[in-house]
Design an enzyme around this catalytic site. Sequence first.
Site, PDB file in Angstrom:
ATOM      1  N   CYS A 223       0.824  -1.220   0.000  1.00  0.00           N
ATOM      2  CA  CYS A 223       0.000   0.000   0.000  1.00  0.00           C
ATOM      3  C   CYS A 223       0.858   1.271   0.000  1.00  0.00           C
ATOM      4  O   CYS A 223       1.578   1.531   0.968  1.00  0.00           O
ATOM      5  CB  CYS A 223      -0.909  -0.052   1.230  1.00  0.00           C
TER       6      CYS A 223
ATOM      7  N   CYS B  55       0.046   3.764   2.804  1.00  0.00           N
ATOM      8  CA  CYS B  55       0.530   3.219   4.086  1.00  0.00           C
ATOM      9  C   CYS B  55       2.002   3.564   4.260  1.00  0.00           C
ATOM     10  O   CYS B  55       2.437   3.920   5.359  1.00  0.00           O
ATOM     11  CB  CYS B  55       0.363   1.698   4.127  1.00  0.00           C
TER      12      CYS B  55
END
Length: 104
Positions: free
Chosen positions: A29, A32
């Site tokens: 991600c 993230c």
Amino acid sequence: MDTTDKKETFRDIIQSGKPVLVDFFAEWCGPCKTMAPVLKQVQEKMKDELRILKMDVDKNPAVAQAFGIQGVPTFILFKNGEIVWRQSGAMPQAQLESFLRQNM
């Protein structure tokens, strides 16, 4: 930032007296990854007030499912085992700190 210690369960951590921010993330991600340095800065500023726990949704699918994680990053703030704040998506450090302070 913590990763769960084998002697300390996730439930033990979130039910402790100190507020716990759980970062539900995934290695793949992008947002993230952008949050990693933000969380590190928040941890340094609030280390005595807050514990931050990173939870990889791919390695812990049962936990992610139990909390209805649909997207990453998702942040959940626990206080004495109760969810007091929840937010999905990346955000600036100042905004994250503000949400945390309002809900701790």
